[in-house]
Design a protein around this motif. Sequence first.
Motif, mmCIF file in Angstrom:
data_model
loop_
_atom_site.group_PDB
_atom_site.id
_atom_site.type_symbol
_atom_site.label_atom_id
_atom_site.label_comp_id
_atom_site.label_asym_id
_atom_site.label_seq_id
_atom_site.Cartn_x
_atom_site.Cartn_y
_atom_site.Cartn_z
ATOM 1 N N PRO A 18 38.883 -6.736 6.318
ATOM 2 C CA PRO A 18 39.310 -7.113 4.961
ATOM 3 C C PRO A 18 38.871 -6.123 3.896
ATOM 4 N N ASN A 19 37.714 -5.493 4.105
ATOM 5 C CA ASN A 19 37.240 -4.545 3.103
ATOM 6 C C ASN A 19 37.954 -3.206 3.186
ATOM 7 N N CYS A 20 38.433 -2.835 4.370
ATOM 8 C CA CYS A 20 39.279 -1.643 4.471
ATOM 9 C C CYS A 20 40.593 -1.866 3.727
ATOM 10 N N ILE A 21 41.122 -3.078 3.850
ATOM 11 C CA ILE A 21 42.331 -3.417 3.083
ATOM 12 C C ILE A 21 42.039 -3.298 1.593
ATOM 13 N N GLY A 22 40.894 -3.839 1.175
ATOM 14 C CA GLY A 22 40.497 -3.755 -0.233
ATOM 15 C C GLY A 22 40.301 -2.327 -0.696
ATOM 16 N N THR A 23 39.751 -1.481 0.181
ATOM 17 C CA THR A 23 39.531 -0.076 -0.170
ATOM 18 C C THR A 23 40.862 0.645 -0.389
ATOM 19 N N LEU A 24 41.814 0.419 0.508
ATOM 20 C CA LEU A 24 43.127 1.053 0.375
ATOM 21 C C LEU A 24 43.829 0.605 -0.905
ATOM 22 N N LEU A 25 43.739 -0.691 -1.202
ATOM 23 C CA LEU A 25 44.335 -1.196 -2.433
ATOM 24 C C LEU A 25 43.604 -0.644 -3.654
ATOM 25 N N LEU A 27 34.591 0.822 -5.194
ATOM 26 C CA LEU A 27 33.268 1.143 -4.662
ATOM 27 C C LEU A 27 32.705 -0.009 -3.839
ATOM 28 N N CYS A 28 32.926 -1.229 -4.319
ATOM 29 C CA CYS A 28 32.431 -2.407 -3.615
ATOM 30 C C CYS A 28 33.089 -2.519 -2.235
ATOM 31 N N SER A 29 34.411 -2.428 -2.192
ATOM 32 C CA SER A 29 35.132 -2.537 -0.924
ATOM 33 C C SER A 29 34.765 -1.402 0.028
ATOM 34 N N ALA A 30 34.656 -0.182 -0.510
ATOM 35 C CA ALA A 30 34.337 0.977 0.327
ATOM 36 C C ALA A 30 32.945 0.859 0.937
ATOM 37 N N SER A 31 31.977 0.407 0.152
ATOM 38 C CA SER A 31 30.608 0.280 0.668
ATOM 39 C C SER A 31 30.523 -0.781 1.764
ATOM 40 N N TRP A 32 31.239 -1.906 1.575
ATOM 41 C CA TRP A 32 31.221 -2.949 2.598
ATOM 42 C C TRP A 32 32.028 -2.541 3.824
ATOM 43 N N SER A 33 33.051 -1.710 3.634
ATOM 44 C CA SER A 33 33.794 -1.190 4.792
ATOM 45 C C SER A 33 32.884 -0.348 5.672
#
Length: 268
Positions: free
Chosen positions: A192-199, A172-178
Motif C-alpha cells: 500500500p505504501n508503494c502505491i502511495g509513493t507512486l501517487l 516522504l511518509c509513503s516512501a519511508s514506510w515503503s
Amino acid sequence: MENLLRFILGIFGNITAFALFLSPVITFYNVYKKGSTEEFSGIPYVVTIQNCLLFAWYGLPFITSHNILVTTINGSGAAIEFIYICMFLIFAPPKPRRKILILFIGGMVFFTAVAVISLTALQGNKRKLFVGSIAATFSASVYAAPLSIMRLVVQTKSVEYMPFLLSFCGFLCSASWSLYGILGRDVFVTIPNCIGTLLGVAQLILYFRYKDFSPAKCKEDTSNGNCVDNVMSLPSSKLELTLDEHKSAEEWHNGKKQSEVTLPQPIS
C-alpha cells in the motif's frame, strides 16, 4: 546495519505521518469558532481511524514481530482521528451527525470482529496473513483517494487544492514506510505504501506542471479541456477523503479559511 536503517526509516515515518495527522487542526479550529461543520464531511476521519486501528493491531508483537513503530504511529493517529470525529459529532447538523455516527460504530464493530477472530481462531503466520491482508487492502483503497484531487488539478490546471508542502510530506511518509516494509520483508506494509509513493510522485509532477498557472476568472467548459473556476466533484464514496483532507491542507498552507476542500492520511 539493516535493522538500524529500518529503525531510522520507521522514526522518520512516524514524524512525517504525525505531521499529516495534525494537518486538519485548522479546519476543526474553524469548526469550533463557527459552532458548525456546515457542509464539511466527516467521512475522511472515519476512514482514517479504521485504517489506523487495523495497522496498529497488525504491528503488535502477537501479530507480527519487529513492527512496533507501525503500532506507535497508527495508535497515535487513531487517537487524533477520534478527537476529530468527536468534534464533528458535537458540531455537525443532525443528519450528517447520524450518518457519521453509524459509520463510526460500524467501523468499530468491523475492527472488533477482526481483532477477536485473529486472537481466537488463528495462530502464527495465519494470524499475520489474516490481519495484514485486511489492513493492506483497506489501506490501498484509501490510497485511491488522491486520484480525485489529481483529476481536479488537471481539470482546473491549478494546484490551489493540492498544496506542495502537504503533497511532499505525504510522498516522504509513503516512501519511508515503503522502504521500511522492504527492509523488513513485509509485503503488507510495502504494497500500500508503494502505491502511495507512486501517487505522491504523480502529485508532485502535477504540482510542478501547473504551479505557475493561474486560472482566476477562467470559466470555460471543461469538456473542451479548458480550465474552470472552482470546479469540484465531491463523490459520496471514499474518494471524498482527498477533497475534504485537502481542505485543511489548504487552510494549513495559507493560514486562513479556504473554500471547503483535506490529504489522508496514508500510514501503515
